[in-house]
Design a protein around this motif. Structure first.
Motif, PDB file in Angstrom:
ATOM      1  N   ARG A 198       0.824  -1.212   0.000  1.00 53.33           N
ATOM      2  CA  ARG A 198       0.000   0.000   0.000  1.00 53.33           C
ATOM      3  C   ARG A 198       0.857   1.261   0.000  1.00 53.33           C
ATOM      4  NH1 ARG A 198      -5.305  -1.218   0.192  1.00 53.33           N
ATOM      5  NH2 ARG A 198      -5.804  -3.183   1.132  1.00 53.33           N
ATOM      6  N   PRO A 199       1.544   1.488  -1.109  1.00 55.19           N
ATOM      7  CA  PRO A 199       2.405   2.672  -1.185  1.00 55.19           C
ATOM      8  C   PRO A 199       1.584   3.956  -1.078  1.00 55.19           C
ATOM      9  CG  PRO A 199       2.167   1.653  -3.335  1.00 55.19           C
ATOM     10  CD  PRO A 199       1.497   0.746  -2.359  1.00 55.19           C
ATOM     11  N   SER A 200       2.227   4.990  -0.626  1.00 52.80           N
ATOM     12  CA  SER A 200       1.542   6.272  -0.462  1.00 52.80           C
ATOM     13  C   SER A 200       1.983   7.244  -1.546  1.00 52.80           C
ATOM     14  CB  SER A 200       1.868   6.854   0.910  1.00 52.80           C
ATOM     15  OG  SER A 200       3.260   7.103   0.992  1.00 52.80           O
ATOM     16  N   GLN A 201       1.222   8.321  -1.670  1.00 51.72           N
ATOM     17  CA  GLN A 201       1.589   9.389  -2.595  1.00 51.72           C
ATOM     18  C   GLN A 201       2.889  10.003  -2.098  1.00 51.72           C
ATOM     19  OE1 GLN A 201      -1.649   9.597  -5.371  1.00 51.72           O
ATOM     20  NE2 GLN A 201      -0.112  11.093  -5.318  1.00 51.72           N
ATOM     21  N   GLY A 202       3.811  10.189  -2.994  1.00 52.38           N
ATOM     22  CA  GLY A 202       5.103  10.757  -2.637  1.00 52.38           C
ATOM     23  C   GLY A 202       5.164  12.241  -2.951  1.00 52.38           C
ATOM     24  N   ASP A 203       6.320  12.770  -2.778  1.00 48.48           N
ATOM     25  CA  ASP A 203       6.577  14.178  -3.000  1.00 48.48           C
ATOM     26  C   ASP A 203       6.808  14.422  -4.479  1.00 48.48           C
ATOM     27  OD1 ASP A 203       7.141  16.807  -2.625  1.00 48.48           O
ATOM     28  OD2 ASP A 203       9.035  16.480  -1.578  1.00 48.48           O
ATOM     29  N   THR A 204       6.185  15.429  -5.039  1.00 43.98           N
ATOM     30  CA  THR A 204       6.346  15.729  -6.456  1.00 43.98           C
ATOM     31  C   THR A 204       7.479  16.719  -6.715  1.00 43.98           C
ATOM     32  OG1 THR A 204       4.688  17.481  -6.329  1.00 43.98           O
ATOM     33  CG2 THR A 204       3.918  15.294  -6.975  1.00 43.98           C
ATOM     34  N   LYS A 205       8.267  17.054  -5.703  1.00 50.19           N
ATOM     35  CA  LYS A 205       9.358  18.014  -5.888  1.00 50.19           C
ATOM     36  C   LYS A 205      10.445  17.493  -6.820  1.00 50.19           C
ATOM     37  CE  LYS A 205       8.710  20.251  -1.468  1.00 50.19           C
ATOM     38  NZ  LYS A 205       9.192  20.365  -0.107  1.00 50.19           N
ATOM     39  N   ALA A 206      10.528  16.190  -6.986  1.00 47.14           N
ATOM     40  CA  ALA A 206      11.554  15.607  -7.862  1.00 47.14           C
ATOM     41  C   ALA A 206      11.218  15.789  -9.335  1.00 47.14           C
ATOM     42  CB  ALA A 206      11.728  14.131  -7.559  1.00 47.14           C
ATOM     43  N   ALA A 207       9.989  16.155  -9.645  1.00 46.65           N
ATOM     44  CA  ALA A 207       9.563  16.236 -11.040  1.00 46.65           C
ATOM     45  C   ALA A 207      10.381  17.250 -11.834  1.00 46.65           C
ATOM     46  CB  ALA A 207       8.072  16.577 -11.122  1.00 46.65           C
ATOM     47  N   ALA A 208      10.650  18.400 -11.270  1.00 42.81           N
ATOM     48  CA  ALA A 208      11.373  19.445 -12.005  1.00 42.81           C
ATOM     49  C   ALA A 208      12.784  19.008 -12.398  1.00 42.81           C
ATOM     50  CB  ALA A 208      11.400  20.742 -11.212  1.00 42.81           C
ATOM     51  N   PRO A 209      13.607  18.478 -11.470  1.00 43.77           N
ATOM     52  CA  PRO A 209      14.944  18.055 -11.891  1.00 43.77           C
ATOM     53  C   PRO A 209      14.929  16.886 -12.880  1.00 43.77           C
ATOM     54  CG  PRO A 209      14.761  17.981  -9.484  1.00 43.77           C
ATOM     55  CD  PRO A 209      13.444  18.415 -10.032  1.00 43.77           C
ATOM     56  N   VAL A 210      13.981  15.971 -12.741  1.00 41.82           N
ATOM     57  CA  VAL A 210      13.892  14.837 -13.665  1.00 41.82           C
ATOM     58  C   VAL A 210      13.543  15.349 -15.061  1.00 41.82           C
ATOM     59  CG1 VAL A 210      12.601  12.736 -14.250  1.00 41.82           C
ATOM     60  CG2 VAL A 210      13.282  13.165 -11.891  1.00 41.82           C
ATOM     61  N   PHE A 211      12.563  16.238 -15.153  1.00 39.47           N
ATOM     62  CA  PHE A 211      12.170  16.778 -16.446  1.00 39.47           C
ATOM     63  C   PHE A 211      13.299  17.605 -17.053  1.00 39.47           C
ATOM     64  CE2 PHE A 211       9.639  19.551 -19.303  1.00 39.47           C
ATOM     65  CZ  PHE A 211       9.140  18.546 -20.100  1.00 39.47           C
ATOM     66  N   SER A 212      14.027  18.317 -16.219  1.00 38.02           N
ATOM     67  CA  SER A 212      15.167  19.109 -16.699  1.00 38.02           C
ATOM     68  C   SER A 212      16.251  18.202 -17.287  1.00 38.02           C
ATOM     69  CB  SER A 212      15.733  19.938 -15.548  1.00 38.02           C
ATOM     70  OG  SER A 212      16.843  20.658 -15.971  1.00 38.02           O
ATOM     71  N   ARG A 213      16.551  17.071 -16.628  1.00 34.64           N
ATOM     72  CA  ARG A 213      17.542  16.130 -17.165  1.00 34.64           C
ATOM     73  C   ARG A 213      17.062  15.535 -18.483  1.00 34.64           C
ATOM     74  NH1 ARG A 213      18.537  14.805 -11.790  1.00 34.64           N
ATOM     75  NH2 ARG A 213      17.241  12.963 -11.799  1.00 34.64           N
ATOM     76  N   PHE A 214      15.775  15.255 -18.568  1.00 35.04           N
ATOM     77  CA  PHE A 214      15.204  14.729 -19.807  1.00 35.04           C
ATOM     78  C   PHE A 214      15.395  15.733 -20.942  1.00 35.04           C
ATOM     79  CE2 PHE A 214      11.213  14.754 -22.417  1.00 35.04           C
ATOM     80  CZ  PHE A 214      11.535  13.680 -23.218  1.00 35.04           C
ATOM     81  N   LEU A 215      15.104  16.995 -20.695  1.00 30.68           N
ATOM     82  CA  LEU A 215      15.275  18.028 -21.722  1.00 30.68           C
ATOM     83  C   LEU A 215      16.741  18.174 -22.119  1.00 30.68           C
ATOM     84  CD1 LEU A 215      12.778  20.778 -20.546  1.00 30.68           C
ATOM     85  CD2 LEU A 215      12.496  19.114 -22.393  1.00 30.68           C
ATOM     86  N   ARG A 216      17.632  18.018 -21.145  1.00 35.11           N
ATOM     87  CA  ARG A 216      19.069  18.100 -21.451  1.00 35.11           C
ATOM     88  C   ARG A 216      19.484  16.952 -22.371  1.00 35.11           C
ATOM     89  NH1 ARG A 216      22.944  21.167 -19.281  1.00 35.11           N
ATOM     90  NH2 ARG A 216      25.061  20.451 -19.573  1.00 35.11           N
ATOM     91  N   HIS A 217      18.951  15.764 -22.124  1.00 29.08           N
ATOM     92  CA  HIS A 217      19.238  14.620 -22.997  1.00 29.08           C
ATOM     93  C   HIS A 217      18.707  14.866 -24.398  1.00 29.08           C
ATOM     94  CE1 HIS A 217      20.867  11.450 -20.292  1.00 29.08           C
ATOM     95  NE2 HIS A 217      20.362  12.258 -19.383  1.00 29.08           N
ATOM     96  N   LEU A 218      17.536  15.480 -24.504  1.00 25.30           N
ATOM     97  CA  LEU A 218      16.976  15.779 -25.820  1.00 25.30           C
ATOM     98  C   LEU A 218      17.857  16.757 -26.590  1.00 25.30           C
ATOM     99  CD1 LEU A 218      13.131  16.146 -25.238  1.00 25.30           C
ATOM    100  CD2 LEU A 218      14.360  14.276 -26.338  1.00 25.30           C
TER     101      LEU A 218
END
Length: 156
Positions: free
Chosen positions: A111-131
């Protein structure tokens, strides 16, 4: 960098990584070509987060893994192999049963819980850098930001 355990299609999950104590990545929307979701699952606690690139929460991630997180886990298994993903996320299952569905099911039973969405910005930024690397013209000249990689041995 390790070679993928099996080839994967990048249209649905263009970016997946095991980093910062999470399985995280970018998953394409099934309904809108302009929208992507940044999804993650924390190692050990299996706390999950899923939101759009505009920080809007995913409608399917209410109390359980949404389709984006399930797609992320499936692609991570293709990229890294089931044993490595299970070890990284600290999922305790028998090797004989190892697979994306087994890993997802084992995490869901806790029964995992909702986590923190603060990691979304750095993950998306790394994705854009790879692109951005895809837009560079092919060259054999070194890239300054890649100089931290150790030199490769020349094979004679």
């Amino acid at each position: 960098m390790t070679a993928p355990s099996r080839p994967r299609k990048l249209a649905k999950v263009p970016f997946v990584e095991l980093a910062d104590g999470r399985l995280q990545g970018v998953v394409s929307s099934g309904s809108d070509i302009e929208r992507v979701y940044v999804s993650s699952v924390a190692a050990g606690t299996y706390a999950f987060a899923c939101s759009t690139n505009n920080n809007r929460p995913c409608g399917g991630a209410r109390g359980s893994f949404c389709n984006h997180i399930q797609a992320l886990i499936n692609e991570a298994v293709l990229q890294y192999g089931a044993d490595r993903v299970a070890r990284y996320l600290r999922v305790d299952i028998a090797d004989a049963e190892l697979g994306a569905q087994t890993i997802t099911a084992a995490m869901s039973t806790t029964r995992p819980s909702q986590g923190d969405t603060k990691a979304a910005a750095p993950v998306f930024s790394r994705f854009l850098r790879h692109l951005a690397y895809l837009e560079l013209a092919p060259t054999t000249a070194p890239l300054p930001e890649m100089q931290w990689f150790p030199p490769t041995r020349q094979v004679a």
